[in-house]
Every structure is written in C-alpha cells, then in structure tokens.
Design an enzyme around this catalytic site. Sequence first.
Site, PDB file in Angstrom:
ATOM      1  N   ASP A   9       1.070  -1.222   0.110  1.00  0.00           N
ATOM      2  CA  ASP A   9       0.060   0.013   0.052  1.00  0.00           C
ATOM      3  C   ASP A   9       0.859   1.234  -0.147  1.00  0.00           C
ATOM      4  O   ASP A   9       2.235   0.964  -0.128  1.00  0.00           O
ATOM      5  CB  ASP A   9      -0.908   0.128   1.245  1.00  0.00           C
ATOM      6  N   SER A  10       0.228   2.185   0.032  1.00  0.00           N
ATOM      7  CA  SER A  10       1.013   3.531  -0.152  1.00  0.00           C
ATOM      8  C   SER A  10       1.910   3.891   1.429  1.00  0.00           C
ATOM      9  O   SER A  10       2.561   4.683   1.476  1.00  0.00           O
ATOM     10  CB  SER A  10       0.403   4.772  -0.401  1.00  0.00           C
ATOM     11  N   CYS A  72      -4.388  -1.719  -1.475  1.00  0.00           N
ATOM     12  CA  CYS A  72      -4.492  -0.394  -1.978  1.00  0.00           C
ATOM     13  C   CYS A  72      -5.825  -0.016  -3.006  1.00  0.00           C
ATOM     14  O   CYS A  72      -5.341  -0.715  -4.146  1.00  0.00           O
ATOM     15  CB  CYS A  72      -3.352   0.576  -2.373  1.00  0.00           C
ATOM     16  N   GLU A 152      -2.887   8.881   8.334  1.00  0.00           N
ATOM     17  CA  GLU A 152      -1.663   8.641   8.217  1.00  0.00           C
ATOM     18  C   GLU A 152      -0.809   9.523   9.368  1.00  0.00           C
ATOM     19  O   GLU A 152       0.006   9.127   9.913  1.00  0.00           O
ATOM     20  CB  GLU A 152      -0.993   8.858   6.866  1.00  0.00           C
ATOM     21  N   CYS A 182     -11.042   2.973   0.616  1.00  0.00           N
ATOM     22  CA  CYS A 182      -9.704   3.042   0.655  1.00  0.00           C
ATOM     23  C   CYS A 182      -8.916   2.047   1.973  1.00  0.00           C
ATOM     24  O   CYS A 182     -10.001   2.173   3.010  1.00  0.00           O
ATOM     25  CB  CYS A 182      -9.409   4.543   1.252  1.00  0.00           C
ATOM     26  N   HIS A 184      -7.133   2.705   4.265  1.00  0.00           N
ATOM     27  CA  HIS A 184      -6.692   3.482   5.402  1.00  0.00           C
ATOM     28  C   HIS A 184      -8.135   3.499   6.213  1.00  0.00           C
ATOM     29  O   HIS A 184      -8.374   3.672   7.526  1.00  0.00           O
ATOM     30  CB  HIS A 184      -6.532   4.726   5.065  1.00  0.00           C
TER      31      HIS A 184
HETATM   32  N1  DGL Z   1      -4.782   3.111   1.066  1.00  0.00           N
HETATM   33  C1  DGL Z   1      -4.932   3.626  -0.135  1.00  0.00           C
HETATM   34  C2  DGL Z   1      -6.329   3.186  -0.769  1.00  0.00           C
HETATM   35  O1  DGL Z   1      -6.820   2.301  -0.447  1.00  0.00           O
HETATM   36  C3  DGL Z   1      -4.195   4.807  -0.658  1.00  0.00           C
HETATM   37  C4  DGL Z   1      -4.603   6.070   0.206  1.00  0.00           C
HETATM   38  C5  DGL Z   1      -3.737   7.174  -0.442  1.00  0.00           C
HETATM   39  O2  DGL Z   1      -2.369   6.886  -0.431  1.00  0.00           O
HETATM   40  O3  DGL Z   1      -4.092   7.962  -1.097  1.00  0.00           O
HETATM   41  O4  DGL Z   1      -6.625   3.952  -1.850  1.00  0.00           O
END
Ligand code: DGL
Length: 262
Positions: A9-10, A72, A152, A182, A184
């Site tokens: 993931d990011s 992600c 984050e 997402c 997150h």
């Molecule tokens: N967790 C990620 C997603 O599911 C990325 C969030 C991001 O880096 O913008 O899209």
Amino acid sequence: MAKAIGVFDSGIGGLTVASAIKRQFPNRKIIYFGDTVHLPYGDKSAGQIQKYIKAISAFLFAQNCDQLVVACNSASSVLNEVKSNLPPFKRILNVIDPVVDSIVNQTDIRRIGIIGTKRTIDSNVYSDRLLSQNDQLEVFQLSTPLLAPMIEEGFVHDKIAASVIHEYLSEMPEVDALVLGCTHYPLIRKEIDAFYKGAVKLFEAPDLIVESMGGRSEDSVSEEPNTGDDHFYVSDYTTSFEQTAQQFFGAKIKLEKSNLFD
Ligand code: DGL
C-alpha cells in the site's frame, strides 16, 4: 517451504489487510511494502501509480513472494492495465473485487455510497463493476482526499477526525450501505459508524479479501506453513508506520527502509 505473501500500500492502510490475512493464516509469512515516500497515491495519475506497482511487485517477487495482494484501492483501480507486465505470481489480488462481489449478493441493498481517494473515485471502478453485475443499484460516489493523509498523521479517534468525517459524509445522499473504498478507512470505521448511528451497512476489504483467499483449494494460502518472520519495508521511515505496524503485529516487528526508490 511455502513462499511468502507480498502485500503493499502507500502507507499504513494496507496493514488493515495484512493483519486480517495474518489472523486467518498465522503460519504464512507476510512481506509488506509501505510506499510512504509516494503517499498519498490518491492524488497521483494512473500512469504514475502503475510505475510504483511494477517496481514494488518486482521487489516483492524477488523477496520470494508467490502471491501479491494489492492492499490499496487507488492502485487496485489501475491494476488491470499493468497486470500482464508484472512478475509471474501464482495469484494477484486486488481489494475491490471481493467488496463488489459481496455487495451484489445482498438483496436489501439498493442505494450504495462509495468513498475513496480521487484516483479511485475518478476511475469509476466501483460503480462500473457494481452496475455491470446489478444494474438496479444506485451508486453515489464521493472522493474524500483528506482522510488518508489525516489517518496517516494519526488523527483517528479525535475531534479533528470526527469533524472531517462529518463534513464529507454530509455530502453523501441517503444510502443503505457505504463502501470504505480505501484501505486506510477501516481505521476510522467506528467514527464513520457513529456518524450514521449504526444505520448504514459498512463494507471494507480486509475480511472480504481474506475470505476470497479460500480454504484448502489448490492455491490456498493455508496449505503450507512458513516459519519466517514477517518483514515490513517502507520507502521512507515514518513513526506513524512503525507505531501502526506494532499495534497490528506486536512490539517486535522487523521494519526496514528499502532503497527501492532512492
Ligand atoms: N490506502 C490507499 C487506498 O486504498 C491509498 C491512500 C492514498 O495513499 O491516497 O486507496
């Protein structure tokens, strides 16, 4: 010995997926890559994210991973175009399909909201895949770009998070269900649920992707044990990553800064 499962993931969002995989398959080693130097992915172009996908998947393949979990949504939304150029993993999983498959099987859901990054929402991936399986659904999409960087930075169970969530979700029409599009967002699931007072069904990838990884099928991840320690790589060290990884995986995690993007 079984190979490892590569997850990326990011940043910390994919840890929600990695920890769900670990709960279900405790004997399998996970190698995680958090591309913190390029966070947030949600603001990047499709082409840029595809370059990251290629580099990270080559890295994970070289680390002896035989399965790749793209944990992600932003990366999953642009994955199909590059899939054939990736290393020969036994299986490449995205976080979008398990959620879509779970929703289309539920007859009590008609109006469905999607929240996600700009990249995920602009790609229309959820709405296209949902409507192609059930054209009776009404899909409402909303990009919520502040949420991933907010999470984050550690703003999760506090007033700042509650107020940003309130501001965004007030824009969403009335829905029966909401996709946390997402990885997150499961970290603020409680706050989102509180906004809706529990009246809206929430969908998120972590448990659903684990279900889709199967039981004892030919390529089940549960077949063979792998005794190695999990290993976490980041492209840039952040305390937030270390703390969240520790919360999910225990105090002694193997965290290493990779020079992949140096
Ligand atoms: N967790 C990620 C997603 O599911 C990325 C969030 C991001 O880096 O913008 O899209």
